[in-house]
Design a protein around this motif. Structure first.
Motif, PDB file in Angstrom:
ATOM      1  N   ALA A 296      -1.503  -9.336 -13.965  1.00  0.00           N
ATOM      2  CA  ALA A 296      -0.526  -8.377 -13.450  1.00  0.00           C
ATOM      3  C   ALA A 296      -1.044  -7.655 -12.214  1.00  0.00           C
ATOM      4  CB  ALA A 296      -0.167  -7.379 -14.538  1.00  0.00           C
ATOM      5  N   LEU A 297      -2.360  -7.503 -12.098  1.00  0.00           N
ATOM      6  CA  LEU A 297      -2.936  -6.838 -10.929  1.00  0.00           C
ATOM      7  C   LEU A 297      -3.423  -7.892  -9.938  1.00  0.00           C
ATOM      8  CD1 LEU A 297      -5.129  -3.921 -12.351  1.00  0.00           C
ATOM      9  CD2 LEU A 297      -2.826  -3.801 -11.387  1.00  0.00           C
ATOM     10  N   THR A 298      -3.189  -7.626  -8.668  1.00  0.00           N
ATOM     11  CA  THR A 298      -3.699  -8.518  -7.627  1.00  0.00           C
ATOM     12  C   THR A 298      -4.484  -7.678  -6.632  1.00  0.00           C
ATOM     13  OG1 THR A 298      -1.748  -8.149  -6.263  1.00  0.00           O
ATOM     14  CG2 THR A 298      -1.699 -10.056  -7.751  1.00  0.00           C
ATOM     15  N   GLN A 299      -5.344  -8.352  -5.895  1.00  0.00           N
ATOM     16  CA  GLN A 299      -6.146  -7.629  -4.905  1.00  0.00           C
ATOM     17  C   GLN A 299      -5.254  -6.952  -3.863  1.00  0.00           C
ATOM     18  OE1 GLN A 299      -9.973  -9.285  -4.124  1.00  0.00           O
ATOM     19  NE2 GLN A 299      -9.688  -9.035  -1.932  1.00  0.00           N
ATOM     20  N   GLU A 300      -4.221  -7.677  -3.417  1.00  0.00           N
ATOM     21  CA  GLU A 300      -3.306  -7.121  -2.408  1.00  0.00           C
ATOM     22  C   GLU A 300      -2.564  -5.919  -2.983  1.00  0.00           C
ATOM     23  OE1 GLU A 300      -3.200 -10.452  -3.395  1.00  0.00           O
ATOM     24  OE2 GLU A 300      -4.600 -10.945  -1.785  1.00  0.00           O
ATOM     25  N   GLY A 301      -2.137  -6.050  -4.242  1.00  0.00           N
ATOM     26  CA  GLY A 301      -1.393  -4.974  -4.893  1.00  0.00           C
ATOM     27  C   GLY A 301      -2.233  -3.714  -5.023  1.00  0.00           C
ATOM     28  N   VAL A 302      -3.479  -3.888  -5.436  1.00  0.00           N
ATOM     29  CA  VAL A 302      -4.379  -2.740  -5.598  1.00  0.00           C
ATOM     30  C   VAL A 302      -4.625  -2.090  -4.236  1.00  0.00           C
ATOM     31  CG1 VAL A 302      -6.723  -2.044  -6.228  1.00  0.00           C
ATOM     32  CG2 VAL A 302      -5.491  -3.671  -7.664  1.00  0.00           C
ATOM     33  N   GLU A 303      -4.829  -2.924  -3.232  1.00  0.00           N
ATOM     34  CA  GLU A 303      -5.092  -2.403  -1.883  1.00  0.00           C
ATOM     35  C   GLU A 303      -3.903  -1.579  -1.390  1.00  0.00           C
ATOM     36  OE1 GLU A 303      -5.946  -5.393   1.059  1.00  0.00           O
ATOM     37  OE2 GLU A 303      -7.080  -3.958   2.270  1.00  0.00           O
ATOM     38  N   LYS A 304      -2.697  -2.073  -1.668  1.00  0.00           N
ATOM     39  CA  LYS A 304      -1.479  -1.384  -1.235  1.00  0.00           C
ATOM     40  C   LYS A 304      -1.404   0.016  -1.867  1.00  0.00           C
ATOM     41  CE  LYS A 304       2.667  -1.833  -2.904  1.00  0.00           C
ATOM     42  NZ  LYS A 304       3.757  -2.503  -3.617  1.00  0.00           N
ATOM     43  N   VAL A 305      -1.698   0.100  -3.158  1.00  0.00           N
ATOM     44  CA  VAL A 305      -1.654   1.389  -3.855  1.00  0.00           C
ATOM     45  C   VAL A 305      -2.718   2.343  -3.294  1.00  0.00           C
ATOM     46  CG1 VAL A 305      -1.990   2.536  -6.088  1.00  0.00           C
ATOM     47  CG2 VAL A 305      -0.679   0.403  -5.965  1.00  0.00           C
ATOM     48  N   LEU A 306      -3.922   1.800  -3.061  1.00  0.00           N
ATOM     49  CA  LEU A 306      -5.003   2.652  -2.538  1.00  0.00           C
ATOM     50  C   LEU A 306      -4.664   3.149  -1.126  1.00  0.00           C
ATOM     51  CD1 LEU A 306      -8.130   0.674  -3.831  1.00  0.00           C
ATOM     52  CD2 LEU A 306      -7.228   2.834  -4.713  1.00  0.00           C
ATOM     53  N   ASP A 307      -4.069   2.268  -0.316  1.00  0.00           N
ATOM     54  CA  ASP A 307      -3.675   2.675   1.036  1.00  0.00           C
ATOM     55  C   ASP A 307      -2.626   3.779   0.991  1.00  0.00           C
ATOM     56  OD1 ASP A 307      -5.393   0.941   2.204  1.00  0.00           O
ATOM     57  OD2 ASP A 307      -3.898  -0.612   2.681  1.00  0.00           O
ATOM     58  N   GLU A 308      -1.701   3.643   0.055  1.00  0.00           N
ATOM     59  CA  GLU A 308      -0.646   4.637  -0.069  1.00  0.00           C
ATOM     60  C   GLU A 308      -1.219   5.990  -0.498  1.00  0.00           C
ATOM     61  OE1 GLU A 308       3.658   4.568  -2.167  1.00  0.00           O
ATOM     62  OE2 GLU A 308       2.702   2.613  -1.868  1.00  0.00           O
ATOM     63  N   LEU A 309      -2.213   5.959  -1.399  1.00  0.00           N
ATOM     64  CA  LEU A 309      -2.875   7.204  -1.834  1.00  0.00           C
ATOM     65  C   LEU A 309      -3.597   7.842  -0.651  1.00  0.00           C
ATOM     66  CD1 LEU A 309      -4.257   6.044  -5.299  1.00  0.00           C
ATOM     67  CD2 LEU A 309      -2.578   7.873  -4.928  1.00  0.00           C
ATOM     68  N   ALA A 310      -4.168   7.007   0.217  1.00  0.00           N
ATOM     69  CA  ALA A 310      -4.854   7.531   1.402  1.00  0.00           C
ATOM     70  C   ALA A 310      -3.854   8.230   2.319  1.00  0.00           C
ATOM     71  CB  ALA A 310      -5.563   6.400   2.137  1.00  0.00           C
ATOM     72  N   LYS A 311      -2.655   7.652   2.440  1.00  0.00           N
ATOM     73  CA  LYS A 311      -1.611   8.268   3.286  1.00  0.00           C
ATOM     74  C   LYS A 311      -1.150   9.598   2.716  1.00  0.00           C
ATOM     75  CE  LYS A 311       0.362   4.116   5.282  1.00  0.00           C
ATOM     76  NZ  LYS A 311       0.847   3.078   4.370  1.00  0.00           N
ATOM     77  N   GLU A 312      -1.216   9.738   1.395  1.00  0.00           N
ATOM     78  CA  GLU A 312      -0.818  10.991   0.746  1.00  0.00           C
ATOM     79  C   GLU A 312      -1.951  12.020   0.774  1.00  0.00           C
ATOM     80  OE1 GLU A 312       2.191  11.792  -0.562  1.00  0.00           O
ATOM     81  OE2 GLU A 312       2.985   9.877   0.158  1.00  0.00           O
ATOM     82  N   ASN A 313      -2.995  11.726   1.546  1.00  0.00           N
ATOM     83  CA  ASN A 313      -4.114  12.653   1.741  1.00  0.00           C
ATOM     84  C   ASN A 313      -4.908  12.996   0.480  1.00  0.00           C
ATOM     85  OD1 ASN A 313      -3.761  12.921   4.560  1.00  0.00           O
ATOM     86  ND2 ASN A 313      -2.007  14.256   4.148  1.00  0.00           N
ATOM     87  N   PHE A 314      -5.072  12.018  -0.379  1.00  0.00           N
ATOM     88  CA  PHE A 314      -5.952  12.247  -1.526  1.00  0.00           C
ATOM     89  C   PHE A 314      -7.397  12.271  -1.029  1.00  0.00           C
ATOM     90  CE2 PHE A 314      -2.265  11.280  -3.991  1.00  0.00           C
ATOM     91  CZ  PHE A 314      -2.481  11.914  -5.204  1.00  0.00           C
ATOM     92  N   ASP A 315      -8.205  13.188  -1.576  1.00  0.00           N
ATOM     93  CA  ASP A 315      -9.625  13.239  -1.199  1.00  0.00           C
ATOM     94  C   ASP A 315     -10.409  12.186  -1.974  1.00  0.00           C
ATOM     95  OD1 ASP A 315      -9.598  15.562   0.577  1.00  0.00           O
ATOM     96  OD2 ASP A 315      -9.015  16.659  -1.242  1.00  0.00           O
ATOM     97  N   PHE A 316     -10.066  12.041  -3.262  1.00  0.00           N
ATOM     98  CA  PHE A 316     -10.792  11.085  -4.106  1.00  0.00           C
ATOM     99  C   PHE A 316      -9.831  10.272  -4.965  1.00  0.00           C
ATOM    100  CE2 PHE A 316     -14.104  14.227  -3.284  1.00  0.00           C
ATOM    101  CZ  PHE A 316     -15.194  13.412  -3.006  1.00  0.00           C
TER     102      PHE A 316
END
Lengths: 94, 270
Positions: free
Chosen positions: B96-116
Protein backbone atom coordinates in the motif's frame (compact mmCIF):
# COMPACT_ATOMS: atom_id res chain seq x y z
CA UNK A 1 22.33 -9.51 50.82
CA UNK A 2 19.33 -10.43 52.99
CA UNK A 3 18.80 -13.60 54.97
CA UNK A 4 15.97 -14.73 52.73
CA UNK A 5 18.03 -14.14 49.60
CA UNK A 6 19.74 -17.45 50.26
CA UNK A 7 16.43 -19.16 49.59
CA UNK A 8 16.04 -17.45 46.24
CA UNK A 9 18.05 -18.56 43.26
CA UNK A 10 20.09 -15.66 41.98
CA UNK A 11 20.48 -15.17 38.22
CA UNK A 12 24.07 -15.62 37.10
CA UNK A 13 26.29 -12.76 36.02
CA UNK A 14 26.05 -13.41 32.29
CA UNK A 15 26.55 -9.90 30.89
CA UNK A 16 30.21 -10.63 30.16
CA UNK A 17 29.29 -13.67 28.07
CA UNK A 18 26.74 -11.59 26.16
CA UNK A 19 29.28 -8.90 25.44
CA UNK A 20 31.90 -11.34 24.18
CA UNK A 21 29.44 -13.17 21.91
CA UNK A 22 28.16 -9.89 20.49
CA UNK A 23 31.65 -8.55 19.90
CA UNK A 24 32.48 -11.56 17.75
CA UNK A 25 29.24 -11.83 15.78
CA UNK A 26 29.01 -8.08 15.13
CA UNK A 27 32.59 -8.00 13.85
CA UNK A 28 31.91 -11.00 11.61
CA UNK A 29 28.71 -9.54 10.20
CA UNK A 30 30.32 -6.18 9.56
CA UNK A 31 33.12 -7.81 7.58
CA UNK A 32 30.70 -9.44 5.14
CA UNK A 33 28.45 -6.38 4.89
CA UNK A 34 28.63 -4.52 1.61
CA UNK A 35 30.10 -7.55 -0.15
CA UNK A 36 28.30 -9.15 -3.08
CA UNK A 37 25.16 -11.13 -2.21
CA UNK A 38 26.43 -14.25 -3.96
CA UNK A 39 29.20 -14.96 -1.42
CA UNK A 40 27.12 -16.95 1.09
CA UNK A 41 25.51 -18.85 -1.81
CA UNK A 42 28.90 -19.56 -3.37
CA UNK A 43 30.16 -20.79 -0.03
CA UNK A 44 27.23 -23.19 0.39
CA UNK A 45 27.55 -24.62 -3.11
CA UNK A 46 31.27 -25.12 -2.65
CA UNK A 47 30.61 -26.85 0.62
CA UNK A 48 28.19 -29.24 -1.12
CA UNK A 49 30.71 -30.08 -3.83
CA UNK A 50 33.52 -30.63 -1.34
CA UNK A 51 31.31 -32.83 0.77
CA UNK A 52 30.86 -35.21 -2.16
CA UNK A 53 34.51 -36.13 -1.71
CA UNK A 54 35.50 -35.26 1.83
CA UNK A 55 33.41 -35.03 4.94
CA UNK A 56 34.16 -31.49 6.05
CA UNK A 57 32.55 -29.30 8.61
CA UNK A 58 30.39 -26.24 7.77
CA UNK A 59 33.08 -24.09 9.33
CA UNK A 60 35.78 -25.62 7.12
CA UNK A 61 35.08 -23.50 4.05
CA UNK A 62 35.98 -19.85 4.20
CA UNK A 63 35.26 -17.49 1.34
CA UNK A 64 36.40 -13.92 1.42
CA UNK A 65 36.63 -11.09 -1.02
CA UNK A 66 39.35 -8.50 -0.63
CA UNK A 67 39.74 -5.30 -2.54
CA UNK A 68 43.26 -4.27 -3.37
CA UNK A 69 44.19 -1.22 -5.36
CA UNK A 70 42.34 -1.76 -8.63
CA UNK A 71 41.64 -5.49 -8.39
CA UNK A 72 39.63 -7.87 -6.26
CA UNK A 73 40.88 -11.12 -4.83
CA UNK A 74 38.45 -13.93 -4.11
CA UNK A 75 40.06 -16.21 -1.59
CA UNK A 76 38.80 -19.67 -0.77
CA UNK A 77 40.27 -21.74 1.98
CA UNK A 78 39.17 -25.24 2.86
CA UNK A 79 40.39 -26.90 6.03
CA UNK A 80 40.39 -30.68 5.53
CA UNK A 81 40.06 -33.09 8.41
CA UNK A 82 43.31 -34.69 9.69
CA UNK A 83 44.78 -37.70 7.90
CA UNK A 84 42.81 -37.35 4.68
CA UNK A 85 44.76 -35.45 2.10
CA UNK A 86 42.58 -35.25 -0.95
CA UNK A 87 43.41 -32.46 -3.37
CA UNK A 88 44.88 -29.17 -2.27
CA UNK A 89 44.11 -27.95 1.24
CA UNK A 90 43.84 -24.38 0.08
CA UNK A 91 43.32 -22.68 -3.23
CA UNK A 92 43.22 -19.10 -4.27
CA UNK A 93 42.11 -17.48 -7.47
CA UNK A 94 41.95 -13.93 -8.66
CA UNK B 1 13.43 23.38 6.89
CA UNK B 2 11.64 20.21 7.85
CA UNK B 3 13.79 17.60 9.57
CA UNK B 4 12.79 13.98 9.23
CA UNK B 5 13.54 11.64 12.13
CA UNK B 6 13.09 7.89 11.83
CA UNK B 7 12.65 5.82 14.98
CA UNK B 8 13.79 2.31 14.14
CA UNK B 9 15.38 -0.80 15.69
CA UNK B 10 15.13 -3.94 13.60
CA UNK B 11 13.85 -6.01 16.49
CA UNK B 12 10.25 -5.64 17.60
CA UNK B 13 9.02 -4.81 21.09
CA UNK B 14 12.00 -2.71 22.13
CA UNK B 15 10.08 0.56 22.48
CA UNK B 16 9.92 2.20 19.04
CA UNK B 17 6.34 3.39 19.29
CA UNK B 18 6.75 4.48 22.92
CA UNK B 19 9.81 6.43 21.81
CA UNK B 20 8.13 7.94 18.73
CA UNK B 21 5.19 9.16 20.83
CA UNK B 22 7.40 10.67 23.54
CA UNK B 23 9.90 12.15 21.09
CA UNK B 24 7.17 13.82 19.01
CA UNK B 25 5.42 15.11 22.12
CA UNK B 26 8.72 16.35 23.59
CA UNK B 27 9.57 18.25 20.40
CA UNK B 28 6.07 19.79 20.39
CA UNK B 29 6.56 20.84 24.04
CA UNK B 30 9.63 22.74 22.84
CA UNK B 31 7.35 24.72 20.53
CA UNK B 32 8.16 22.83 17.35
CA UNK B 33 5.49 21.97 14.79
CA UNK B 34 5.57 18.18 14.65
CA UNK B 35 3.91 15.36 12.74
CA UNK B 36 4.35 11.76 13.82
CA UNK B 37 3.61 9.06 11.24
CA UNK B 38 2.91 5.37 11.89
CA UNK B 39 4.60 3.34 9.11
CA UNK B 40 3.43 -0.01 10.48
CA UNK B 41 0.82 -0.76 7.80
CA UNK B 42 -1.56 -3.45 8.98
CA UNK B 43 -0.60 -3.13 12.65
CA UNK B 44 -1.65 0.38 13.65
CA UNK B 45 -0.55 1.16 17.22
CA UNK B 46 0.83 4.68 17.49
CA UNK B 47 -2.74 6.06 17.72
CA UNK B 48 -3.29 4.03 20.91
CA UNK B 49 -0.06 5.19 22.52
CA UNK B 50 -0.90 8.80 21.60
CA UNK B 51 -4.46 8.33 22.88
CA UNK B 52 -6.22 9.34 19.65
CA UNK B 53 -7.44 5.92 18.44
CA UNK B 54 -11.09 6.93 18.34
CA UNK B 55 -10.43 9.98 16.20
CA UNK B 56 -8.82 8.18 13.25
CA UNK B 57 -10.93 8.78 10.14
CA UNK B 58 -8.39 8.71 7.34
CA UNK B 59 -4.91 7.23 7.46
CA UNK B 60 -1.48 7.37 5.81
CA UNK B 61 -2.43 4.97 2.99
CA UNK B 62 -5.55 7.03 2.20
CA UNK B 63 -3.34 10.11 1.72
CA UNK B 64 -0.80 8.20 -0.39
CA UNK B 65 -3.61 6.91 -2.65
CA UNK B 66 -5.29 10.32 -2.86
CA UNK B 67 -8.46 9.11 -1.11
CA UNK B 68 -8.15 11.87 1.47
CA UNK B 69 -6.17 15.09 1.79
CA UNK B 70 -3.32 15.40 4.24
CA UNK B 71 -5.28 18.03 6.20
CA UNK B 72 -8.22 15.64 6.61
CA UNK B 73 -5.96 12.85 7.79
CA UNK B 74 -3.73 14.61 10.31
CA UNK B 75 -5.16 14.16 13.79
CA UNK B 76 -4.52 17.15 16.03
CA UNK B 77 -3.19 16.17 19.46
CA UNK B 78 -5.53 16.92 22.38
CA UNK B 79 -2.73 18.41 24.48
CA UNK B 80 -0.52 20.26 22.01
CA UNK B 81 -1.99 22.20 19.11
CA UNK B 82 1.29 22.03 17.15
CA UNK B 83 1.40 18.20 17.25
CA UNK B 84 -0.29 15.96 14.66
CA UNK B 85 -0.62 12.21 14.26
CA UNK B 86 -0.92 10.37 10.95
CA UNK B 87 -2.20 6.87 11.67
CA UNK B 88 -1.19 3.70 9.85
CA UNK B 89 -3.78 1.94 7.79
CA UNK B 90 -5.27 -1.35 8.96
CA UNK B 91 -5.13 -2.76 5.44
CA UNK B 92 -3.27 -6.01 5.04
CA UNK B 93 -1.78 -4.99 1.72
CA UNK B 94 1.93 -4.54 2.34
CA UNK B 95 2.40 -2.76 -0.97
CA UNK B 96 0.00 0.00 0.00
CA UNK B 97 2.95 2.35 0.58
CA UNK B 98 5.26 3.37 -2.24
CA UNK B 99 8.43 5.40 -2.23
CA UNK B 100 6.82 8.07 -4.43
CA UNK B 101 3.74 8.17 -2.21
CA UNK B 102 5.77 8.61 0.97
CA UNK B 103 7.88 11.31 -0.67
CA UNK B 104 4.73 13.17 -1.74
CA UNK B 105 3.37 13.19 1.82
CA UNK B 106 6.71 14.32 3.27
CA UNK B 107 6.98 17.11 0.69
CA UNK B 108 3.49 18.27 1.54
CA UNK B 109 4.36 18.34 5.27
CA UNK B 110 7.41 20.45 4.40
CA UNK B 111 5.15 22.92 2.56
CA UNK B 112 2.96 23.15 5.66
CA UNK B 113 6.06 24.33 7.56
CA UNK B 114 6.44 21.39 9.90
CA UNK B 115 9.71 21.57 11.86
CA UNK B 116 9.91 17.83 12.47
CA UNK B 117 8.37 14.68 11.02
CA UNK B 118 8.85 11.62 13.23
CA UNK B 119 8.55 8.33 11.33
CA UNK B 120 7.65 5.37 13.55
CA UNK B 121 9.15 2.38 11.73
CA UNK B 122 7.72 -1.13 11.81
CA UNK B 123 9.97 -3.91 13.10
CA UNK B 124 12.07 -5.89 10.63
CA UNK B 125 13.97 -4.78 7.55
CA UNK B 126 11.16 -5.18 5.00
CA UNK B 127 9.54 -2.52 2.84
CA UNK B 128 7.79 -0.58 5.62
CA UNK B 129 11.00 -0.25 7.62
CA UNK B 130 12.91 0.70 4.48
CA UNK B 131 10.41 3.43 3.54
CA UNK B 132 10.38 4.81 7.09
CA UNK B 133 14.16 5.32 7.03
CA UNK B 134 14.69 6.19 3.37
CA UNK B 135 14.10 9.97 3.53
CA UNK B 136 15.39 10.53 7.08
CA UNK B 137 17.84 13.21 8.22
CA UNK B 138 18.12 11.75 11.74
CA UNK B 139 17.74 8.20 12.96
CA UNK B 140 16.96 7.21 16.52
CA UNK B 141 17.95 3.55 16.84
CA UNK B 142 16.15 2.07 19.83
CA UNK B 143 18.04 -0.77 21.49
CA UNK B 144 17.54 -2.90 24.60
CA UNK B 145 20.53 -4.18 26.61
CA UNK B 146 19.94 -7.68 25.25
CA UNK B 147 21.85 -9.73 22.64
CA UNK B 148 19.28 -10.00 19.83
CA UNK B 149 18.34 -6.34 20.03
CA UNK B 150 21.99 -5.20 19.93
CA UNK B 151 22.78 -7.40 16.95
CA UNK B 152 19.70 -6.20 15.04
CA UNK B 153 20.51 -2.58 15.74
CA UNK B 154 23.97 -3.06 14.26
CA UNK B 155 22.30 -4.37 11.12
CA UNK B 156 20.01 -1.31 11.08
CA UNK B 157 22.97 1.05 11.52
CA UNK B 158 24.50 -0.60 8.44
CA UNK B 159 21.31 -0.11 6.41
CA UNK B 160 21.03 3.53 7.51
CA UNK B 161 24.45 4.25 6.09
CA UNK B 162 23.83 2.46 2.78
CA UNK B 163 20.15 2.11 1.85
CA UNK B 164 18.85 5.62 2.40
CA UNK B 165 18.41 8.60 0.11
CA UNK B 166 21.28 10.47 1.74
CA UNK B 167 23.57 7.47 1.23
CA UNK B 168 22.45 6.86 -2.35
CA UNK B 169 22.86 10.52 -3.33
CA UNK B 170 26.21 10.77 -1.57
CA UNK B 171 24.94 13.55 0.70
CA UNK B 172 25.98 14.10 4.34
CA UNK B 173 25.12 10.88 6.22
CA UNK B 174 22.05 10.50 8.43
CA UNK B 175 22.72 11.60 12.00
CA UNK B 176 22.55 8.40 14.02
CA UNK B 177 21.36 8.49 17.63
CA UNK B 178 21.44 5.37 19.76
CA UNK B 179 18.73 5.22 22.42
CA UNK B 180 19.08 2.54 25.08
CA UNK B 181 15.71 1.65 26.61
CA UNK B 182 14.49 -0.73 29.37
CA UNK B 183 17.74 -0.18 31.24
CA UNK B 184 17.93 -1.67 34.71
CA UNK B 185 20.95 -0.31 36.68
CA UNK B 186 20.50 -2.85 39.48
CA UNK B 187 20.81 -5.76 37.06
CA UNK B 188 23.76 -4.07 35.34
CA UNK B 189 25.53 -3.75 38.69
CA UNK B 190 24.86 -7.43 39.41
CA UNK B 191 26.48 -8.31 36.06
CA UNK B 192 23.21 -9.65 34.67
CA UNK B 193 22.69 -7.01 32.00
CA UNK B 194 24.87 -5.28 29.39
CA UNK B 195 25.89 -1.82 30.56
CA UNK B 196 25.66 1.45 28.60
CA UNK B 197 29.40 1.22 28.05
CA UNK B 198 29.18 -2.39 26.80
CA UNK B 199 26.53 -1.47 24.21
CA UNK B 200 28.46 1.63 23.12
CA UNK B 201 31.64 -0.41 22.72
CA UNK B 202 30.00 -3.20 20.73
CA UNK B 203 28.21 -0.86 18.35
CA UNK B 204 30.93 1.80 18.22
CA UNK B 205 28.48 4.66 18.73
CA UNK B 206 27.60 6.62 21.85
CA UNK B 207 24.08 6.86 23.25
CA UNK B 208 21.85 9.92 22.95
CA UNK B 209 19.86 8.78 25.96
CA UNK B 210 19.20 5.95 28.37
CA UNK B 211 15.60 5.26 29.40
CA UNK B 212 15.35 3.29 32.64
CA UNK B 213 12.98 0.34 32.82
CA UNK B 214 9.89 1.77 34.46
CA UNK B 215 6.42 0.70 35.50
CA UNK B 216 5.22 4.09 34.34
CA UNK B 217 5.73 3.15 30.68
CA UNK B 218 2.96 0.54 30.85
CA UNK B 219 0.76 2.89 32.87
CA UNK B 220 1.27 5.58 30.23
CA UNK B 221 0.37 3.27 27.36
CA UNK B 222 -2.66 2.01 29.30
CA UNK B 223 -3.87 5.60 29.56
CA UNK B 224 -2.88 6.70 26.05
CA UNK B 225 -0.64 9.46 27.38
CA UNK B 226 2.98 9.51 26.13
CA UNK B 227 5.25 8.74 29.10
CA UNK B 228 7.23 11.96 28.57
CA UNK B 229 4.18 13.77 30.02
CA UNK B 230 4.47 11.80 33.28
CA UNK B 231 6.33 14.24 35.50
CA UNK B 232 6.79 11.69 38.27
CA UNK B 233 8.58 9.05 36.24
CA UNK B 234 12.28 8.66 35.57
CA UNK B 235 11.46 7.32 32.10
CA UNK B 236 9.60 10.54 31.29
CA UNK B 237 12.46 12.68 32.59
CA UNK B 238 14.98 10.62 30.60
CA UNK B 239 12.92 11.17 27.43
CA UNK B 240 12.88 14.93 28.11
CA UNK B 241 16.69 14.86 28.38
CA UNK B 242 16.90 12.89 25.13
CA UNK B 243 14.75 15.40 23.24
CA UNK B 244 16.94 18.23 24.53
CA UNK B 245 20.08 16.41 23.34
CA UNK B 246 18.60 15.80 19.88
CA UNK B 247 17.93 19.55 19.73
CA UNK B 248 21.63 20.12 20.44
CA UNK B 249 21.64 20.74 24.18
CA UNK B 250 24.25 19.02 26.36
CA UNK B 251 22.85 17.16 29.33
CA UNK B 252 24.50 14.49 31.49
CA UNK B 253 22.97 10.99 31.51
CA UNK B 254 20.78 10.31 34.55
CA UNK B 255 19.28 7.26 36.30
CA UNK B 256 22.30 5.01 35.63
CA UNK B 257 23.00 4.34 39.30
CA UNK B 258 21.42 1.36 41.06
CA UNK B 259 18.51 2.16 43.35
CA UNK B 260 19.48 1.07 46.86
CA UNK B 261 16.96 -1.15 48.55
CA UNK B 262 15.55 -0.17 51.93
CA UNK B 263 16.30 -2.14 55.08
CA UNK B 264 13.13 -4.25 55.03
CA UNK B 265 13.61 -5.13 51.39
CA UNK B 266 17.20 -6.09 52.07
CA UNK B 267 16.12 -8.46 54.80
CA UNK B 268 13.06 -9.92 53.15
CA UNK B 269 14.07 -9.55 49.51
CA UNK B 270 11.90 -8.11 46.78
Amino acid sequence: MGILDFLKRKPEATAGVAKERLRIIVAQERSTRGGPDYLPLLRNELLEVIRKYVNVDVEAVNVSLERDSGHEVLELSVALPDGKVVGKPAASAS
Amino acid sequence: MTEIIVVTSGKGGVGKTTTSASLATGLAMQGKKVAVIDFDVGLRNLDLIMGCERRVVYDFVNVVHGEATLKQSLIKDKRHENLFVLAASQTRDKDALTQEGVEKVLDELAKENFDFVVCDSPAGIEKGAHLAMYFADHAVVVVNPEVSSVRDSDRILGLLSSKTRRAEKGEAPIKQHLLLTRYNPNRVEAGEMLSVKDVEEILGISVVGVIPESENVLAASNAGVPVILDDNSNAGAAYKDTVARILGEERPLRFLEPVKKGFLKRVFGG
